[in-house]
Design a protein around this motif. Sequence first.
Motif, PDB file in Angstrom:
ATOM      1  N   LEU A  49     103.996  34.952  47.704  1.00  0.00           N
ATOM      2  CA  LEU A  49     103.040  34.878  48.806  1.00  0.00           C
ATOM      3  C   LEU A  49     103.536  33.929  49.898  1.00  0.00           C
ATOM      4  O   LEU A  49     103.296  34.168  51.086  1.00  0.00           O
ATOM      5  CB  LEU A  49     101.662  34.452  48.304  1.00  0.00           C
ATOM      6  CG  LEU A  49     100.931  35.486  47.453  1.00  0.00           C
ATOM      7  CD1 LEU A  49      99.707  34.877  46.788  1.00  0.00           C
ATOM      8  CD2 LEU A  49     100.551  36.712  48.282  1.00  0.00           C
ATOM      9  N   SER A  50     104.238  32.883  49.521  1.00  0.00           N
ATOM     10  CA  SER A  50     104.826  31.983  50.507  1.00  0.00           C
ATOM     11  C   SER A  50     105.912  32.687  51.307  1.00  0.00           C
ATOM     12  O   SER A  50     105.972  32.550  52.531  1.00  0.00           O
ATOM     13  CB  SER A  50     105.406  30.739  49.832  1.00  0.00           C
ATOM     14  OG  SER A  50     104.381  29.981  49.242  1.00  0.00           O
ATOM     15  N   VAL A  51     106.741  33.457  50.627  1.00  0.00           N
ATOM     16  CA  VAL A  51     107.794  34.215  51.310  1.00  0.00           C
ATOM     17  C   VAL A  51     107.184  35.224  52.287  1.00  0.00           C
ATOM     18  O   VAL A  51     107.672  35.399  53.404  1.00  0.00           O
ATOM     19  CB  VAL A  51     108.702  34.937  50.286  1.00  0.00           C
ATOM     20  CG1 VAL A  51     109.587  35.970  50.952  1.00  0.00           C
ATOM     21  CG2 VAL A  51     109.542  33.923  49.519  1.00  0.00           C
ATOM     22  N   LYS A  52     106.096  35.856  51.884  1.00  0.00           N
ATOM     23  CA  LYS A  52     105.418  36.838  52.739  1.00  0.00           C
ATOM     24  C   LYS A  52     104.514  36.172  53.775  1.00  0.00           C
ATOM     25  O   LYS A  52     103.872  36.843  54.569  1.00  0.00           O
ATOM     26  CB  LYS A  52     104.594  37.808  51.890  1.00  0.00           C
ATOM     27  CG  LYS A  52     105.413  38.718  51.018  1.00  0.00           C
ATOM     28  CD  LYS A  52     106.336  39.553  51.863  1.00  0.00           C
ATOM     29  CE  LYS A  52     106.121  41.013  51.653  1.00  0.00           C
ATOM     30  NZ  LYS A  52     106.923  41.826  52.558  1.00  0.00           N
ATOM     31  N   ASN A  53     104.463  34.835  53.765  1.00  0.00           N
ATOM     32  CA  ASN A  53     103.640  34.057  54.683  1.00  0.00           C
ATOM     33  C   ASN A  53     102.157  34.386  54.536  1.00  0.00           C
ATOM     34  O   ASN A  53     101.419  34.483  55.513  1.00  0.00           O
ATOM     35  CB  ASN A  53     104.103  34.257  56.134  1.00  0.00           C
ATOM     36  CG  ASN A  53     103.742  33.100  57.015  1.00  0.00           C
ATOM     37  OD1 ASN A  53     103.496  31.999  56.545  1.00  0.00           O
ATOM     38  ND2 ASN A  53     103.686  33.338  58.311  1.00  0.00           N
ATOM     39  N   LYS A  54     101.731  34.566  53.294  1.00  0.00           N
ATOM     40  CA  LYS A  54     100.345  34.926  53.002  1.00  0.00           C
ATOM     41  C   LYS A  54      99.655  33.933  52.067  1.00  0.00           C
ATOM     42  O   LYS A  54      98.514  34.142  51.690  1.00  0.00           O
ATOM     43  CB  LYS A  54     100.261  36.327  52.373  1.00  0.00           C
ATOM     44  CG  LYS A  54     100.836  37.433  53.225  1.00  0.00           C
ATOM     45  CD  LYS A  54      99.994  37.671  54.450  1.00  0.00           C
ATOM     46  CE  LYS A  54     100.527  38.814  55.264  1.00  0.00           C
ATOM     47  NZ  LYS A  54     100.810  38.463  56.629  1.00  0.00           N
ATOM     48  N   PHE A  55     100.336  32.839  51.701  1.00  0.00           N
ATOM     49  CA  PHE A  55      99.728  31.911  50.754  1.00  0.00           C
ATOM     50  C   PHE A  55      98.467  31.268  51.314  1.00  0.00           C
ATOM     51  O   PHE A  55      97.556  30.917  50.572  1.00  0.00           O
ATOM     52  CB  PHE A  55     100.723  30.839  50.291  1.00  0.00           C
ATOM     53  CG  PHE A  55     100.225  30.084  49.098  1.00  0.00           C
ATOM     54  CD1 PHE A  55     100.202  30.672  47.845  1.00  0.00           C
ATOM     55  CD2 PHE A  55      99.730  28.796  49.230  1.00  0.00           C
ATOM     56  CE1 PHE A  55      99.712  29.998  46.739  1.00  0.00           C
ATOM     57  CE2 PHE A  55      99.244  28.105  48.128  1.00  0.00           C
ATOM     58  CZ  PHE A  55      99.236  28.708  46.882  1.00  0.00           C
ATOM     59  N   GLU A  56      98.374  31.163  52.624  1.00  0.00           N
ATOM     60  CA  GLU A  56      97.186  30.589  53.260  1.00  0.00           C
ATOM     61  C   GLU A  56      95.918  31.370  52.932  1.00  0.00           C
ATOM     62  O   GLU A  56      94.821  30.840  52.988  1.00  0.00           O
ATOM     63  CB  GLU A  56      97.351  30.547  54.785  1.00  0.00           C
ATOM     64  CG  GLU A  56      98.416  29.585  55.253  1.00  0.00           C
ATOM     65  CD  GLU A  56      99.790  30.236  55.391  1.00  0.00           C
ATOM     66  OE1 GLU A  56     100.018  31.331  54.828  1.00  0.00           O
ATOM     67  OE2 GLU A  56     100.645  29.643  56.064  1.00  0.00           O
ATOM     68  N   PHE A  57      96.080  32.636  52.565  1.00  0.00           N
ATOM     69  CA  PHE A  57      94.922  33.468  52.224  1.00  0.00           C
ATOM     70  C   PHE A  57      94.398  33.174  50.820  1.00  0.00           C
ATOM     71  O   PHE A  57      93.266  33.521  50.508  1.00  0.00           O
ATOM     72  CB  PHE A  57      95.262  34.959  52.367  1.00  0.00           C
ATOM     73  CG  PHE A  57      95.387  35.389  53.792  1.00  0.00           C
ATOM     74  CD1 PHE A  57      94.274  35.807  54.501  1.00  0.00           C
ATOM     75  CD2 PHE A  57      96.606  35.354  54.434  1.00  0.00           C
ATOM     76  CE1 PHE A  57      94.379  36.182  55.826  1.00  0.00           C
ATOM     77  CE2 PHE A  57      96.728  35.735  55.761  1.00  0.00           C
ATOM     78  CZ  PHE A  57      95.611  36.147  56.460  1.00  0.00           C
ATOM     79  N   VAL A  58      95.199  32.539  49.965  1.00  0.00           N
ATOM     80  CA  VAL A  58      94.731  32.210  48.618  1.00  0.00           C
ATOM     81  C   VAL A  58      94.462  30.724  48.428  1.00  0.00           C
ATOM     82  O   VAL A  58      93.725  30.348  47.516  1.00  0.00           O
ATOM     83  CB  VAL A  58      95.674  32.727  47.499  1.00  0.00           C
ATOM     84  CG1 VAL A  58      95.752  34.235  47.521  1.00  0.00           C
ATOM     85  CG2 VAL A  58      97.040  32.099  47.574  1.00  0.00           C
ATOM     86  N   ASP A  59      95.042  29.880  49.264  1.00  0.00           N
ATOM     87  CA  ASP A  59      94.793  28.447  49.083  1.00  0.00           C
ATOM     88  C   ASP A  59      93.642  27.937  49.950  1.00  0.00           C
ATOM     89  O   ASP A  59      93.268  26.774  49.850  1.00  0.00           O
ATOM     90  CB  ASP A  59      96.065  27.625  49.313  1.00  0.00           C
ATOM     91  CG  ASP A  59      96.465  27.471  50.771  1.00  0.00           C
ATOM     92  OD1 ASP A  59      95.843  28.094  51.657  1.00  0.00           O
ATOM     93  OD2 ASP A  59      97.438  26.729  51.029  1.00  0.00           O
ATOM     94  N   GLY A  60      93.072  28.796  50.774  1.00  0.00           N
ATOM     95  CA  GLY A  60      91.911  28.426  51.573  1.00  0.00           C
ATOM     96  C   GLY A  60      92.227  27.741  52.888  1.00  0.00           C
ATOM     97  O   GLY A  60      91.314  27.367  53.618  1.00  0.00           O
TER      98      GLY A  60
END
Length: 114
Positions: A49-60
Amino acid sequence: MYESQNSNYVDHNDPYYLHHSDSPGLVLVSQVLTGENYASWSRSMNIYLSVKNKFEFVDGSLPKPNNYNPFKLKSWIRNNNIVISWLLNLISKEISASVIYLDTAVAIWKELKE
């Protein structure tokens, strides 16, 4: 993909950017979450998710925008749903039954952690 309505510039580092390969059926990691493998599964998902730049959607850290910016709200909803589909594709059917009706990727992520 988030881009200015007045510009043709696309920021590939923007968390709202979706690449054409970012489909709901995308398989991100090789292991399915079964419960006892949470630590290794979540680490793999965190990396992807970090590589896809989407981790912000799971960490709030990227909350749902307000209704005053409908363009950004639509982009957030689309990206949130992509991340939800990735999560649901990579958890066992037994576990997915308990989280499928949660509305946000961050809510699913927190529930899976518990």
